[in-house]
Design a protein around this motif. Structure first.
Motif, PDB file in Angstrom:
ATOM      1  N   ASP A  30      28.307 -68.729 -27.629  1.00 15.10           N
ATOM      2  CA  ASP A  30      29.353 -69.518 -28.266  1.00 15.10           C
ATOM      3  C   ASP A  30      30.710 -69.084 -27.726  1.00 15.10           C
ATOM      4  OD1 ASP A  30      29.947 -67.113 -29.551  1.00 15.10           O
ATOM      5  OD2 ASP A  30      28.882 -67.677 -31.373  1.00 15.10           O
ATOM      6  N   ARG A  55      20.218 -74.198 -20.977  1.00 13.89           N
ATOM      7  CA  ARG A  55      19.256 -75.028 -21.686  1.00 13.89           C
ATOM      8  C   ARG A  55      18.926 -76.272 -20.871  1.00 13.89           C
ATOM      9  NH1 ARG A  55      21.215 -76.348 -27.228  1.00 13.89           N
ATOM     10  NH2 ARG A  55      19.014 -76.463 -27.716  1.00 13.89           N
ATOM     11  N   LEU A  59      19.986 -81.350 -24.403  1.00 10.20           N
ATOM     12  CA  LEU A  59      19.770 -80.721 -25.700  1.00 10.20           C
ATOM     13  C   LEU A  59      21.121 -80.432 -26.357  1.00 10.20           C
ATOM     14  CD1 LEU A  59      16.876 -78.203 -24.975  1.00 10.20           C
ATOM     15  CD2 LEU A  59      16.739 -80.464 -25.989  1.00 10.20           C
ATOM     16  N   THR A  60      21.290 -80.903 -27.580  1.00 14.15           N
ATOM     17  CA  THR A  60      22.561 -80.697 -28.281  1.00 14.15           C
ATOM     18  C   THR A  60      22.391 -79.926 -29.582  1.00 14.15           C
ATOM     19  OG1 THR A  60      22.331 -82.840 -29.365  1.00 14.15           O
ATOM     20  CG2 THR A  60      23.597 -82.778 -27.303  1.00 14.15           C
ATOM     21  N   ASP A  61      21.152 -79.794 -30.086  1.00 15.44           N
ATOM     22  CA  ASP A  61      20.941 -79.044 -31.313  1.00 15.44           C
ATOM     23  C   ASP A  61      21.085 -77.543 -31.044  1.00 15.44           C
ATOM     24  OD1 ASP A  61      18.697 -79.307 -29.706  1.00 15.44           O
ATOM     25  OD2 ASP A  61      17.293 -78.947 -31.337  1.00 15.44           O
ATOM     26  N   LEU A  62      21.238 -76.758 -32.100  1.00 12.52           N
ATOM     27  CA  LEU A  62      21.379 -75.318 -31.935  1.00 12.52           C
ATOM     28  C   LEU A  62      20.100 -74.725 -31.359  1.00 12.52           C
ATOM     29  CD1 LEU A  62      23.175 -74.331 -35.260  1.00 12.52           C
ATOM     30  CD2 LEU A  62      24.143 -74.398 -32.952  1.00 12.52           C
ATOM     31  N   THR A  64      16.919 -72.432 -30.854  1.00 10.75           N
ATOM     32  CA  THR A  64      16.029 -71.809 -31.820  1.00 10.75           C
ATOM     33  C   THR A  64      14.779 -71.321 -31.112  1.00 10.75           C
ATOM     34  OG1 THR A  64      14.870 -72.132 -33.920  1.00 10.75           O
ATOM     35  CG2 THR A  64      14.897 -73.990 -32.388  1.00 10.75           C
ATOM     36  N   ARG A 165      14.237 -72.924 -27.402  1.00 11.21           N
ATOM     37  CA  ARG A 165      14.610 -74.315 -27.156  1.00 11.21           C
ATOM     38  C   ARG A 165      16.058 -74.495 -27.550  1.00 11.21           C
ATOM     39  NH1 ARG A 165      15.438 -79.282 -29.165  1.00 11.21           N
ATOM     40  NH2 ARG A 165      14.549 -80.987 -27.982  1.00 11.21           N
TER      41      ARG A 165
END
Length: 165
Positions: A30, A55, A59-62, A64, A165
């Motif tokens: 971050d 990544r 992919l835009t989600d956090l 995990t 991911r």
């Protein structure tokens, strides 16, 4: 203690003449800047490694964990094979870390993963050899583990496979 924002993935140890400990943690990159570590040393020394992975596109989600972490210890030998990890999501990256206590060169000898780094470090008076390999997993399911080989005197292997991911 784990630094703020980091997540433990694996922690395993061997005893005896090849006593060693492999600790793997991860965090999402971050804008907070570099991680700060409270580094402590003893007679065996201290080493800190940070690897950064990009990544999959889109992919835009956090980030995990994308499956249960697999870890293991293989007895002293010229080769060691890991079990791999089963991914639970598409577009995951499988990362494997292998380590031995000693100055023997190690190399990846299986074709399922791509070697990223394999080097000997001497943080104190005890040498440590670390290897990192990875593979892209486009679909959920089992990934093939890696096979590592060491030269010279054999030592116990420690390995961890993580899917992110």
């Amino acid at each position: 203690a784990l630094p703020v924002g980091w997540n433990e993935a694996a922690s395993l140890s061997t005893k005896g003449s090849d006593a060693s400990h492999l600790y793997v943690a991860w965090r999402a990159a971050d804008s907070s800047g570099a991680a700060t570590f409270d580094t402590q040393s003893n007679a065996a020394g201290t080493v800190t490694r940070l690897f950064r992975y990009a990544r999959a596109s889109g992919l835009t989600d956090l980030p995990t964990l994308a499956g249960p972490v697999a870890s293991g210890i293989a007895g002293a030998g010229a080769t060691a094979a890991s079990a791999g990890v089963a991914t639970t999501a598409a577009s995951a990256t499988v990362v494997e870390v292998a380590a031995i206590r000693g100055a023997a060169a190690i190399r990846l000898v299986s074709g399922a993963l791509s070697a990223r780094v394999a080097e000997v470090v001497v943080p104190g008076r005890v040498p440590l050899t670390v290897g990192v390999a990875d593979a892209f997993a486009p679909s959920p399911g089992p990934s093939t583990g890696a096979t590592w080989q060491q030269d010279g005197s054999t030592a116990d292997w420690l390995w961890t496979s993580v899917a992110i991911r």
